[in-house]
Design an enzyme around this catalytic site. Structure first.
Site, PDB file in Angstrom:
ATOM      1  N   HIS A  56       0.831  -1.202   0.000  1.00  0.00           N
ATOM      2  CA  HIS A  56       0.000   0.000   0.000  1.00  0.00           C
ATOM      3  C   HIS A  56       0.872   1.261   0.000  1.00  0.00           C
ATOM      4  O   HIS A  56       1.226   1.788   1.048  1.00  0.00           O
ATOM      5  CB  HIS A  56      -0.889  -0.033   1.250  1.00  0.00           C
ATOM      6  CG  HIS A  56      -2.021   0.939   1.227  1.00  0.00           C
ATOM      7  ND1 HIS A  56      -3.241   0.651   1.780  1.00  0.00           N
ATOM      8  CD2 HIS A  56      -2.116   2.199   0.740  1.00  0.00           C
ATOM      9  CE1 HIS A  56      -4.051   1.695   1.637  1.00  0.00           C
ATOM     10  NE2 HIS A  56      -3.389   2.647   1.015  1.00  0.00           N
ATOM     11  N   HIS A  58       1.358   5.143  -2.031  1.00  0.00           N
ATOM     12  CA  HIS A  58       0.861   6.145  -2.978  1.00  0.00           C
ATOM     13  C   HIS A  58       2.067   6.841  -3.605  1.00  0.00           C
ATOM     14  O   HIS A  58       2.775   7.586  -2.932  1.00  0.00           O
ATOM     15  CB  HIS A  58      -0.048   7.159  -2.276  1.00  0.00           C
ATOM     16  CG  HIS A  58      -1.294   6.544  -1.720  1.00  0.00           C
ATOM     17  ND1 HIS A  58      -2.422   6.319  -2.489  1.00  0.00           N
ATOM     18  CD2 HIS A  58      -1.591   6.074  -0.473  1.00  0.00           C
ATOM     19  CE1 HIS A  58      -3.361   5.757  -1.728  1.00  0.00           C
ATOM     20  NE2 HIS A  58      -2.876   5.592  -0.507  1.00  0.00           N
ATOM     21  N   LEU A  59       2.300   6.563  -4.894  1.00  0.00           N
ATOM     22  CA  LEU A  59       3.455   7.162  -5.583  1.00  0.00           C
ATOM     23  C   LEU A  59       3.073   8.440  -6.329  1.00  0.00           C
ATOM     24  O   LEU A  59       3.952   9.132  -6.832  1.00  0.00           O
ATOM     25  CB  LEU A  59       4.087   6.146  -6.547  1.00  0.00           C
ATOM     26  CG  LEU A  59       4.742   4.931  -5.866  1.00  0.00           C
ATOM     27  CD1 LEU A  59       5.272   3.955  -6.916  1.00  0.00           C
ATOM     28  CD2 LEU A  59       5.867   5.366  -4.928  1.00  0.00           C
ATOM     29  N   HIS A 177     -10.842  -0.310   1.102  1.00  0.00           N
ATOM     30  CA  HIS A 177     -10.706   0.815   2.043  1.00  0.00           C
ATOM     31  C   HIS A 177     -12.052   0.895   2.769  1.00  0.00           C
ATOM     32  O   HIS A 177     -13.034   1.391   2.216  1.00  0.00           O
ATOM     33  CB  HIS A 177     -10.396   2.088   1.244  1.00  0.00           C
ATOM     34  CG  HIS A 177     -10.452   3.350   2.051  1.00  0.00           C
ATOM     35  ND1 HIS A 177      -9.361   4.175   2.209  1.00  0.00           N
ATOM     36  CD2 HIS A 177     -11.469   3.942   2.720  1.00  0.00           C
ATOM     37  CE1 HIS A 177      -9.711   5.214   2.951  1.00  0.00           C
ATOM     38  NE2 HIS A 177     -10.979   5.101   3.270  1.00  0.00           N
ATOM     39  N   ASP A 303       0.831   2.644   3.723  1.00  0.00           N
ATOM     40  CA  ASP A 303      -0.094   3.719   3.316  1.00  0.00           C
ATOM     41  C   ASP A 303       0.676   5.033   3.168  1.00  0.00           C
ATOM     42  O   ASP A 303       0.167   6.100   3.521  1.00  0.00           O
ATOM     43  CB  ASP A 303      -1.273   3.860   4.284  1.00  0.00           C
ATOM     44  CG  ASP A 303      -2.420   4.667   3.677  1.00  0.00           C
ATOM     45  OD1 ASP A 303      -2.349   5.025   2.478  1.00  0.00           O
ATOM     46  OD2 ASP A 303      -3.384   4.956   4.415  1.00  0.00           O
TER      47      ASP A 303
HETATM   48 ZN   LIG Z   1      -7.110   3.946   2.324  1.00  0.00          ZN
END
Ligand SMILES: [Zn+2]
Length: 436
Positions: A56, A58-59, A177, A303
């Site tokens: 998990h 985020h790039l 999510h 995350d």
């Molecule tokens: Zn999330």
């Protein structure tokens, strides 16, 4: 070609041994091994783990390269001890087609720091209205196996059921999510005594738990794999424990920040502590730690959510939700789980490498440190302590909730198929065309 002899390291925290990495694989494990021309890495006192795998991350690329790029995010990942990361789909454009997931996958290969496994969106544009081209993404060069609308909940039960049924055809998994949208409209922090004191709209635990309860029933009903993102409440752990006892194929992750921080952090209204799901109570932290230790929660996932200063450094209500995590995850797990005696380094390997690689179907990662296996290896100094300095991080995000905090453990080296991406704690030249 490329060869390294790692001398005197403790595999999974066990007895010291030498590891010889040559031509991308672990060629030998033993004591007193002959270097035979290999570069020698003195690893006295260090622990060797299989390269970490993040389910998990985020790039932000494509679309928000001002917040992070595949290059900066994956360089941060390598510095955090990772050799593979899953790139979440909430980019701009959304990763809901074969074209976008292949673009992210190619950017990852070009950067060469880790293997990038794109996550495909479950629904078109993350809008929750109709299914995205899941099969086309699975069949693409990116070979997507994890599908998620992360950031949004797939709250329509019929769509969720269809997605769970659909991914079975290619051994995929839906990563949910879990956030009931109507129960969290306008929510700003964990709903509890403190949210009343601070006058911030509460985010009830039941909003997470209700979706998880529904989804484990759905997953059991259709016989499909479900993964639950960032579990944050004691009630969620109880529901997962029940579902696993009934044989439901559900897995779950917890973030480093939910293992260490509580809603008390919000008292100063510093938006660096604003995150989705919110920081919870001490009882919740104790429950997710216990759930991770006993296997109810399978994985630690970062995350990692970098934001620009403009999006994050503003008044609480307007600030974006999310925290960076790739470069601090292993240290936070060391503090919350290892130094507390709840887990050993072998357990860390399980929750940060073996289990996430298995869930994401990431070939060549999360493997044992034995002869013939791909040489994806992380060396950590468990005795080191360091003060987190955001200005020295590779991520473009400056939103670390651990800034200025002293944490145990330091990643000394990371090897991706035998080639160092990190040596002596700093970036080394990466592979080009990583997951060839
Ligand atoms: Zn999330």
């Amino acid at each position: 070609m490329n060869a390294h002899l790692i001398r005197g390291v403790r595999p999974l925290g066990g007895e010291p041994a030498d590891l010889l990495l040559r031509d991308g694989v672990i060629e030998a494990v033993g004591t007193g091994l002959d270097a035979g021309g290999a570069d020698v890495v003195d690893a006295d006192g260090l622990v060797a783990l299989p390269g970490l795998v993040d389910l998990h991350t985020h790039l932000r690329e494509p679309g928000r390269e001002d917040a992070e790029t595949v290059e900066s995010g994956t360089r941060a990942a390598a510095l955090g001890g990772f050799t593979a990361v899953h790139a979440m789909a909430n980019t701009d454009p959304v990763a809901d087609t074969a074209g976008v997931v292949e673009q992210v996958w190619r950017l990852g290969r070009r950067a060469g720091w880790v293997d990038v496994r794109p996550v495909g969106a479950v629904t078109v544009g993350l809008a929750g209205e109709r299914l995205a081209e899941l099969g086309a993404m699975a069949d693409s060069a990116a070979a997507v196996r994890v599908f998620s609308d992360d950031g949004n909940c797939v709250h329509d039960a019929v769509l969720m059921r269809r997605a769970l049924e659909y991914v079975k055809a290619f051994d995929g998994v839906v990563a949910q999510h879990a956030q009931e949208p109507r129960l969290t409209a306008g929510a700003q922090m964990h709903e509890g005594a403190l949210s009343g004191v601070l006058g911030l709209q509460g985010w009830p635990a039941v909003a997470e738990e209700a979706i998880i309860a529904r989804d484990v029933l759905l997953a059991g009903h259709v016989g499909s794999r479900l993964h639950v993102c960032h579990v944050s409440t004691a009630g969620s752990v109880e529901i997962l424990r029940w579902a696993k006892s009934r044989g439901v194929a559900v897995t779950a992750e917890v973030t480093p920040h939910h293992l260490l921080l509580t809603d008390e952090q919000v008292r100063g209204y510093d938006p660096v502590f604003k995150v989705n799901p919110p920081l919870r109570s001490t009882e919740d932290v104790d429950a997710v730690r216990a759930g991770l230790a006993d296997g109810t929660i399978d994985v630690v996932a970062t995350d990692h959510a970098p934001h620009t200063v403009e999006d994050k450094d503003c008044e609480w209500a307007a600030a974006a939700m999310g925290m960076t995590g790739l470069e601090t995850a292993l240290s936070v797990v060391a503090e919350a789980m290892v130094e507390t005696g709840l887990m050993g380094w072998d357990d860390v390997a399980r929750v940060m490498s073996h289990a996430p690689a298995l869930i994401g179907r990431v070939a060549g990662h999360g493997r044992p440190l034995t002869v013939g296996e791909p040489a994806n290896v992380t060396l950590v100094d468990p005795a080191a302590r360091r003060t987190v300095a955001v200005g020295q991080m590779a991520t473009q995000g400056r939103n670390s909730p651990f800034a200025g905090r002293e944490l145990p453990g330091r990643v000394v080296a990371t090897f991706l198929r035998g080639v160092p991406t990190v040596l002596d704690g700093v970036s080394a030249h990466p592979l080009v065309g990583a997951d060839a």
